[in-house]
Design a protein around this motif. Structure first.
Motif, short mmCIF file in Angstrom:
data_model
loop_
_atom_site.label_atom_id
_atom_site.label_comp_id
_atom_site.label_asym_id
_atom_site.label_seq_id
_atom_site.Cartn_x
_atom_site.Cartn_y
_atom_site.Cartn_z
N ALA A 85 37.33 9.31 36.75
CA ALA A 85 38.34 9.08 35.73
C ALA A 85 37.84 9.44 34.34
N LEU A 86 36.60 9.10 34.03
CA LEU A 86 36.05 9.44 32.72
C LEU A 86 35.80 10.93 32.59
N ALA A 87 35.34 11.55 33.67
CA ALA A 87 35.10 12.99 33.63
C ALA A 87 36.38 13.77 33.36
N ARG A 88 37.49 13.26 33.84
CA ARG A 88 38.78 13.90 33.59
C ARG A 88 39.06 14.02 32.09
N GLY A 89 38.60 13.02 31.33
CA GLY A 89 38.85 13.04 29.89
C GLY A 89 37.75 13.67 29.06
N THR A 90 36.54 13.75 29.62
CA THR A 90 35.42 14.26 28.83
C THR A 90 35.13 15.74 29.08
N THR A 91 35.89 16.37 29.95
CA THR A 91 35.71 17.80 30.22
C THR A 91 37.00 18.55 29.93
N SER A 92 36.86 19.81 29.60
CA SER A 92 38.03 20.64 29.32
C SER A 92 38.85 20.86 30.58
N SER A 93 40.16 20.85 30.43
CA SER A 93 41.05 21.13 31.56
C SER A 93 41.54 22.58 31.55
N ALA A 94 40.99 23.39 30.65
CA ALA A 94 41.42 24.78 30.55
C ALA A 94 40.89 25.59 31.74
N PRO A 95 41.69 26.52 32.26
CA PRO A 95 41.20 27.41 33.33
C PRO A 95 40.00 28.22 32.84
N GLU A 96 39.09 28.49 33.73
CA GLU A 96 37.92 29.29 33.37
C GLU A 96 38.33 30.69 32.95
N GLY A 97 37.60 31.24 31.99
CA GLY A 97 37.83 32.62 31.59
C GLY A 97 38.74 32.80 30.41
N LEU A 98 39.38 31.74 29.91
CA LEU A 98 40.24 31.90 28.74
C LEU A 98 39.40 32.22 27.52
N PRO A 99 39.78 33.20 26.70
CA PRO A 99 38.98 33.55 25.52
C PRO A 99 38.97 32.44 24.47
N VAL A 100 40.06 31.68 24.39
CA VAL A 100 40.17 30.57 23.44
C VAL A 100 40.68 29.34 24.19
N GLU A 101 40.02 28.21 23.99
CA GLU A 101 40.45 26.98 24.65
C GLU A 101 41.67 26.40 23.93
N PRO A 102 42.79 26.26 24.61
CA PRO A 102 43.97 25.67 23.96
C PRO A 102 43.71 24.23 23.53
N GLU A 103 44.32 23.83 22.44
CA GLU A 103 44.14 22.47 21.93
C GLU A 103 44.48 21.43 22.98
N THR A 104 45.53 21.68 23.75
CA THR A 104 45.99 20.70 24.74
C THR A 104 45.05 20.55 25.93
N HIS A 105 44.03 21.42 26.01
CA HIS A 105 43.09 21.33 27.12
C HIS A 105 41.72 20.82 26.70
N ARG A 106 41.55 20.53 25.42
CA ARG A 106 40.27 20.04 24.96
C ARG A 106 40.04 18.59 25.42
N PRO A 107 38.79 18.18 25.56
CA PRO A 107 38.52 16.81 25.99
C PRO A 107 39.15 15.79 25.05
N TYR A 108 39.66 14.70 25.63
CA TYR A 108 40.23 13.62 24.83
C TYR A 108 39.35 12.38 24.84
N LEU A 109 38.22 12.45 25.57
CA LEU A 109 37.22 11.38 25.56
C LEU A 109 35.85 11.97 25.23
N GLU A 110 35.02 11.16 24.61
CA GLU A 110 33.63 11.54 24.35
C GLU A 110 32.72 10.56 25.09
N PRO A 111 31.81 11.03 25.93
CA PRO A 111 30.93 10.08 26.62
C PRO A 111 29.99 9.39 25.64
N LEU A 112 29.76 8.11 25.88
CA LEU A 112 28.84 7.33 25.06
C LEU A 112 27.55 7.01 25.80
N THR A 113 27.49 7.36 27.07
CA THR A 113 26.28 7.18 27.87
C THR A 113 25.96 8.52 28.53
N ARG A 114 24.71 8.73 28.82
CA ARG A 114 24.30 9.92 29.57
C ARG A 114 24.36 9.57 31.05
#
Length: 354
Positions: A279-308
């Motif tokens: 569930a956390l990985a869903r928010g901390t990783t981009s949802s953009a398809p691979e190979g796009l030259p520019v990552e759309p804003e709507t696919h950028r991560p919406y969570l930042e991990p606080l632990t490694r």
């Protein structure tokens, strides 16, 4: 959980410090208490900030937050009315900075909405069975004590462990023992359960522990602790729908967070941690398809991990609290609202479950 939870000693028995009838503050030593407070505190420093403690239990984490972060108030959720009563007494000195709510924690979104809050600044989940439930022998959680086969966290509703043992067919028993208890000998144990109920209905934990022990090969019983622990874990998870609830609860908790809010989750076995990690990985990783030259804003991560990855207890924590041996802590902070294509499909139906 069984002996892998924070609330059991290495042999799966309740902690001797936590005598039934003692005040809540004497019955439970929260795992990674200060680490949880330190992770949550930066998001709770503005006046009126709200933390939702989704698994209130006996209120140890909530008490520490209220003591150390005077700007915060806490909404404590628990499905166990007895836990709410004990924690409420413990936290009464904080007045209206604490609010207790009787609910299952996948209802966190509804709880927040019912309180008229647009979002909260913190969410805490400390998963597993509580000291309260292990300490009360009649609840049937501990395989070391003879008691009715109940295992419900909320004793006002739902199937008991006895109901499961007496009504599930052998195939379903194998499934829950294998999937929820990670029991290598699930078919053997399930066959033994079915044979035994043909003689008389299941009713007591000691009878179950004896039958399970007899179904496990003798050579295997020499290591790994009490052979009943996996069966008891599986039954408890099934009775309380724990993994299904958790699957819904983590996304719902994330959606309850305001931007800048933080979520902290403590898990105690791989089945829980896998759900939280996903569930956390869903928010901390981009949802953009691979190979796009520019990552759309709507696919950028919406969570930042606080632990490694998942944090574990260090030597000092293990010395202070041996029950922390299996803890896995993960935390994240909300960066922005969840993109619409990644929103959870729906909330749980409160009325349908009552």
């Amino acid at each position: 959980m069984s002996d892998t939870t924070p609330d059991a000693t290495p042999d799966g028995t309740p902690d001797d410090r936590a005598a039934a009838g003692a005040p809540a503050s004497d019955r439970h030593l929260p795992v990674l208490l200060q680490r949880c407070v330190d992770l949550l505190a930066p998001a709770l420093r503005a006046p009126g900030s709200v933390l939702v403690d989704c698994t209130l239990g006996m209120g140890g984490h909530t008490e520490a937050v209220l003591e150390q972060v005077p700007t915060a108030r806490v909404v404590g959720i628990d499905r166990d009315p007895q836990a709410l009563e004990l924690a409420g007494a413990r936290l009464a000195r904080f007045g209206d900075r604490f609010t207790g709510v009787h609910a299952v924690y996948d209802e966190v979104g509804d709880v927040v909405a019912d309180l008229g809050l647009p979002g909260v600044q913190g969410v805490l989940m400390d998963l597993g069975v509580s000291s309260l439930q292990l300490d009360e022998a009649e609840r049937g959680f501990a395989y070391s004590q003879d008691a009715p086969l109940d295992m419900r966290m909320d004793q006002s509703r739902g199937l008991t462990a006895a109901d499961v043992l007496n009504t599930y067919d052998q195939r379903d028993l194998v499934r829950i023992l294998r999937d929820y208890g990670e029991e290598r000998f699930a078919p053997r144990v399930a066959r033994a359960i079915v044979r035994r109920r043909e003689e008389r209905p299941w009713a007591r934990t000691a009878e179950l522990a004896d039958v399970v022990r007899g179904a496990i090969p003798a050579a295997t019983r020499k290591t790994g602790g009490n052979p009943s622990k996996r069966t008891f874990q599986a039954l408890r998870i099934e009775v309380n729908g724990e993994l299904e609830v958790l699957e819904r609860a983590v996304p719902a908790a994330i959606e309850a967070l305001a931007v800048g809010g933080r979520i902290v989750v403590e898990s105690y076995h791989s089945l829980e941690d896998r759900i939280v990690k996903r569930a956390l990985a869903r928010g901390t990783t981009s949802s953009a398809p691979e190979g796009l030259p520019v990552e759309p804003e709507t696919h950028r991560p919406y969570l930042e991990p606080l632990t490694r990855g998942a944090e574990e207890a260090d030597a000092a924590e293990l010395e202070r609290n041996p029950r922390s041996a299996s803890v896995r802590l993960r935390a994240a902070q909300r960066l922005r609202p969840t993109p619409s294509h990644l929103l959870p499909s729906s909330r749980p139906n409160k009325e349908a479950r009552r």
